[in-house]
Every structure is written in structure tokens, then in C-alpha cells.
Design a protein around this motif. Structure first.
Motif, PDB file in Angstrom:
ATOM      1  N   SER A 123       9.599 -29.995 -21.904  1.00 18.95           N
ATOM      2  CA  SER A 123       8.461 -30.903 -21.784  1.00 18.95           C
ATOM      3  C   SER A 123       8.415 -31.601 -20.428  1.00 18.95           C
ATOM      4  CB  SER A 123       8.504 -31.951 -22.893  1.00 18.95           C
ATOM      5  OG  SER A 123       9.700 -32.725 -22.814  1.00 18.95           O
ATOM      6  N   GLY A 124       9.395 -31.318 -19.565  1.00 14.79           N
ATOM      7  CA  GLY A 124       9.442 -31.939 -18.251  1.00 14.79           C
ATOM      8  C   GLY A 124       9.409 -30.908 -17.131  1.00 14.79           C
ATOM      9  N   GLU A 125      10.360 -31.037 -16.216  1.00 10.42           N
ATOM     10  CA  GLU A 125      10.359 -30.142 -15.057  1.00 10.42           C
ATOM     11  C   GLU A 125      11.065 -28.811 -15.319  1.00 10.42           C
ATOM     12  OE1 GLU A 125      14.339 -31.363 -12.562  1.00 10.42           O
ATOM     13  OE2 GLU A 125      12.450 -32.259 -11.943  1.00 10.42           O
ATOM     14  N   LYS A 126      11.608 -28.647 -16.529  1.00 12.57           N
ATOM     15  CA  LYS A 126      12.222 -27.385 -16.961  1.00 12.57           C
ATOM     16  C   LYS A 126      13.389 -26.964 -16.053  1.00 12.57           C
ATOM     17  CE  LYS A 126       7.901 -25.715 -18.988  1.00 12.57           C
ATOM     18  NZ  LYS A 126       6.903 -24.628 -19.050  1.00 12.57           N
ATOM     19  N   SER A 127      14.186 -27.943 -15.642  1.00  8.82           N
ATOM     20  CA  SER A 127      15.348 -27.653 -14.803  1.00  8.82           C
ATOM     21  C   SER A 127      16.651 -27.674 -15.584  1.00  8.82           C
ATOM     22  CB  SER A 127      15.429 -28.673 -13.656  1.00  8.82           C
ATOM     23  OG  SER A 127      15.623 -29.989 -14.171  1.00  8.82           O
ATOM     24  N   ALA A 128      16.581 -27.863 -16.894  1.00  7.30           N
ATOM     25  CA  ALA A 128      17.792 -27.903 -17.717  1.00  7.30           C
ATOM     26  C   ALA A 128      18.547 -26.586 -17.619  1.00  7.30           C
ATOM     27  CB  ALA A 128      17.440 -28.209 -19.165  1.00  7.30           C
ATOM     28  N   LEU A 129      19.848 -26.682 -17.655  1.00  7.86           N
ATOM     29  CA  LEU A 129      20.695 -25.513 -17.482  1.00  7.86           C
ATOM     30  C   LEU A 129      20.443 -24.451 -18.538  1.00  7.86           C
ATOM     31  CD1 LEU A 129      22.955 -24.454 -15.644  1.00  7.86           C
ATOM     32  CD2 LEU A 129      24.606 -25.547 -17.174  1.00  7.86           C
ATOM     33  N   ILE A 130      20.139 -24.870 -19.754  1.00  5.73           N
ATOM     34  CA  ILE A 130      19.949 -23.909 -20.842  1.00  5.73           C
ATOM     35  C   ILE A 130      18.718 -23.037 -20.612  1.00  5.73           C
ATOM     36  CG2 ILE A 130      18.510 -25.352 -22.329  1.00  5.73           C
ATOM     37  CD1 ILE A 130      20.233 -24.377 -24.680  1.00  5.73           C
ATOM     38  N   LEU A 131      17.822 -23.467 -19.730  1.00  4.21           N
ATOM     39  CA  LEU A 131      16.606 -22.709 -19.442  1.00  4.21           C
ATOM     40  C   LEU A 131      16.775 -21.750 -18.269  1.00  4.21           C
ATOM     41  CD1 LEU A 131      14.024 -25.634 -19.796  1.00  4.21           C
ATOM     42  CD2 LEU A 131      14.722 -23.974 -21.535  1.00  4.21           C
ATOM     43  N   LYS A 132      17.988 -21.700 -17.691  1.00  6.76           N
ATOM     44  CA  LYS A 132      18.236 -20.851 -16.526  1.00  6.76           C
ATOM     45  C   LYS A 132      19.371 -19.880 -16.838  1.00  6.76           C
ATOM     46  CE  LYS A 132      16.672 -24.296 -13.165  1.00  6.76           C
ATOM     47  NZ  LYS A 132      17.027 -25.023 -11.918  1.00  6.76           N
ATOM     48  N   PRO A 133      19.054 -18.652 -17.230  1.00  5.95           N
ATOM     49  CA  PRO A 133      20.080 -17.697 -17.680  1.00  5.95           C
ATOM     50  C   PRO A 133      21.195 -17.462 -16.661  1.00  5.95           C
ATOM     51  CG  PRO A 133      17.895 -16.889 -18.221  1.00  5.95           C
ATOM     52  CD  PRO A 133      17.691 -18.088 -17.358  1.00  5.95           C
ATOM     53  N   GLY A 134      20.848 -17.326 -15.385  1.00  4.35           N
ATOM     54  CA  GLY A 134      21.874 -17.055 -14.375  1.00  4.35           C
ATOM     55  C   GLY A 134      22.876 -18.182 -14.226  1.00  4.35           C
ATOM     56  N   PRO A 135      22.432 -19.391 -13.873  1.00  4.80           N
ATOM     57  CA  PRO A 135      23.356 -20.525 -13.777  1.00  4.80           C
ATOM     58  C   PRO A 135      24.087 -20.821 -15.078  1.00  4.80           C
ATOM     59  CG  PRO A 135      21.308 -21.029 -12.649  1.00  4.80           C
ATOM     60  CD  PRO A 135      21.083 -19.738 -13.377  1.00  4.80           C
ATOM     61  N   LEU A 136      23.406 -20.620 -16.206  1.00  5.48           N
ATOM     62  CA  LEU A 136      24.047 -20.859 -17.504  1.00  5.48           C
ATOM     63  C   LEU A 136      25.236 -19.920 -17.689  1.00  5.48           C
ATOM     64  CD1 LEU A 136      24.175 -22.180 -20.294  1.00  5.48           C
ATOM     65  CD2 LEU A 136      22.468 -20.511 -21.073  1.00  5.48           C
ATOM     66  N   ALA A 137      25.045 -18.640 -17.371  1.00  4.70           N
ATOM     67  CA  ALA A 137      26.138 -17.670 -17.488  1.00  4.70           C
ATOM     68  C   ALA A 137      27.269 -18.007 -16.536  1.00  4.70           C
ATOM     69  CB  ALA A 137      25.612 -16.266 -17.219  1.00  4.70           C
ATOM     70  N   TRP A 138      26.927 -18.503 -15.349  1.00  4.06           N
ATOM     71  CA  TRP A 138      27.952 -18.872 -14.355  1.00  4.06           C
ATOM     72  C   TRP A 138      28.821 -20.015 -14.872  1.00  4.06           C
ATOM     73  CZ3 TRP A 138      28.402 -23.248 -10.939  1.00  4.06           C
ATOM     74  CH2 TRP A 138      29.346 -23.074  -9.932  1.00  4.06           C
ATOM     75  N   HIS A 139      28.212 -21.033 -15.494  1.00  4.50           N
ATOM     76  CA  HIS A 139      28.977 -22.147 -16.043  1.00  4.50           C
ATOM     77  C   HIS A 139      29.860 -21.688 -17.205  1.00  4.50           C
ATOM     78  CE1 HIS A 139      26.306 -24.648 -13.620  1.00  4.50           C
ATOM     79  NE2 HIS A 139      27.055 -25.694 -13.922  1.00  4.50           N
ATOM     80  N   ARG A 140      29.330 -20.818 -18.049  1.00 10.56           N
ATOM     81  CA  ARG A 140      30.138 -20.311 -19.166  1.00 10.56           C
ATOM     82  C   ARG A 140      31.342 -19.526 -18.641  1.00 10.56           C
ATOM     83  NH1 ARG A 140      27.723 -21.284 -23.928  1.00 10.56           N
ATOM     84  NH2 ARG A 140      25.445 -21.304 -24.099  1.00 10.56           N
ATOM     85  N   GLU A 141      31.148 -18.772 -17.575  1.00  8.62           N
ATOM     86  CA  GLU A 141      32.253 -17.994 -17.014  1.00  8.62           C
ATOM     87  C   GLU A 141      33.320 -18.919 -16.443  1.00  8.62           C
ATOM     88  OE1 GLU A 141      33.081 -14.377 -13.801  1.00  8.62           O
ATOM     89  OE2 GLU A 141      31.075 -15.206 -14.044  1.00  8.62           O
TER      90      GLU A 141
END
Length: 228
Positions: free
Chosen positions: A87-105
Motif C-alpha cells: 500500500s506504500g512505496e513497495k520497497s519491502a524486502l518480501i516484495l523483492k525476490p532477488g534481495p530476499l533470496a540474498w538475505h536468506r542465503e
């Protein structure tokens, strides 16, 4: 930076793209806090008192891979709950597959002295704020912060950062707390600012041509933009 000296200067160039804020933690926590503005110190006390008025207030710290993985899910939820979410600027990590995978790794692969840690702040039976941190040698970095906007009056982001600073000052192995960015809300902490640079390395026989073109763009592009 250690990889750049062996390269031929004609094959790479750098550009200042921003700044990073950090606080030296080689002094006692009380000394560092005393160096902040009086009004801000009073605000921190007020916010802690407001938080204490809620029920079941506690801070949890996850440092081992299993607990960090669980806390990471809480972090993702609370970060996406506000202005960073859909509902905002859509910068949350869960909305970005690449950075999300990087953090999980990172969570899965970093252990020991170089590891991920997550602080979660709880009140009224829910997570109201979380910060994703990275311990790397003498540096403790706060990579991401998220909070529940319904609790903005208690400033969860500032209270979590205060806890990270306290922990950094009390740990003799940590020399600085890195905020990994120059967000406006960090200025009240009176951090030291250092330039953030992007490094471009050109590959192939035409490397000098591309590097020269980039240097011209970085040097004269901003001037032309201001002129136009």
C-alpha cells in the motif's frame, strides 16, 4: 578495494553515489549517548516510557541460524505492514525476490564471528519492530529496519538502534556501528558520514573506451544536468 590495485587504472572507475552513516563504539555507551543532543536524549526517554505503558513488552535477540530464520519471518511481516508494503512505496524486502533470496542465503551460510542477527521488539502480544543486523569483524551493521506504524509514537526504529549501539559499545570486538545508508532519520544520532562509491570494471579489449566514457559522464553529466 583489495581487488582494485592490481587492475590497470584504465579498466575501472569509481563514482560517489551516496553516503553511509556510522557511529564509533570504542567508548562506553553512556559516553556516546551523552554526546547526543539533549532534546533527542529526552525523546528517547519519553519513547521508552510510552513503550513501558504497553503490556508484555520485551526485546528478543536471535543469533543462531535457527532462531534467526524464525525471526526473519517476523521481520518480513512487520516491514511490509507499513509504508514499505504493497500500500506504500513497495520497497519491502518480501516484495523483492532477488534481495530476499540474498538475505536468506546469508542467514544459512554466515556463522560464528561473521553472522546475521535479528532484534525483534514486542508489545501487546505482537512484534512492533525488527532490525536485521550483520556482524562482520570489528563492524556491526544494521542492514534493514522495519516497524509497525501503529506504534510510531514509541519510535521502535530508534529504540532498536539504541539497543544495537549499546551492544556494540559493550562488545570489545566491535569498533563501529554501521547504519548502511544515510536516511534522514539517522541524523539525530550525529553519525560520521563516509562516501559510498560504486566501482565499474570494464571487461574485454574495449575496456579503456568504456571506462573513459563513464569518467566523462560522471565528471560532466551532473554539470550538464544542472545547466539544462
Amino acid at each position: 578495494w583489495q581487488c582494485l590495485p592490481p587492475l590497470t587504472p584504465a579498466t575501472f572507475c569509481t563514482d560517489v553515489v551516496g553516503a553511509t552513516a556510522y557511529i564509533s563504539s570504542d567508548k562506553p555507551f553512556k559516553t556516546v549517548i551523552a554526546g547526543l543532543a539533549r532534546n533527542f536524549r529526552q525523546n528517547l526517554r519519553t519513547q521508552r516510557n510510552r513503550l513501558a505503558a504497553h503490556t508484555n513488552v520485551h526485546l528478543e535477540r536471535a543469533a543462531d541460524p535457527r532462531s534467526v530464520a524464525a525471526a526473519f519471518e517476523q521481520f518480513l511481516e512487520v516491514e511490509a505492514s507499513g509504508w514499505k508494503g504493497t500500500s506504500g512505496e513497495k520497497s519491502a524486502l518480501i516484495l523483492k525476490p532477488g534481495p530476499l533470496a540474498w538475505h536468506r542465503e546469508m542467514i544459512e551460510t554466515l556463522h560464528g564471528d561473521e553472522r546475521c542477527e535479528i532484534d525483534t521488539l514486542h508489545a501487546d502480544g505482537r512484534c512492533i519492530g525488527a532490525q536485521f543486523c550483520l556482524r562482520n569483524g570489528a563492524e556491526y551493521a544494521v542492514l534493514k529496519t522495519g516497524y509497525d506504524e501503529q506504534y510510531s509514537r514509541v519510535a521502535p526504529g530508534h529504540l532498536l538502534l539504541e539497543e544495537a549501539l549499546r551492544r556494540s559499545c559493550e562488545d570489545p570486538q566491535i569498533e563501529r556501528l554501521n547504519m548502511v545508508g544515510d536516511a534522514a532519520w539517522l541524523t539525530v544520532w550525529r553519525p560520521t558520514m563516509v562516501p559510498t562509491q560504486a566501482v565499474y570494471v570494464a571487461l574485454g579489449r574495449s575496456a579503456p573506451i568504456w571506462t573513459s566514457a563513464l569518467r566523462l559522464r560522471f565528471r560532466y553529466g551532473p554539470r550538464i544536468k544542472r545547466f539544462l
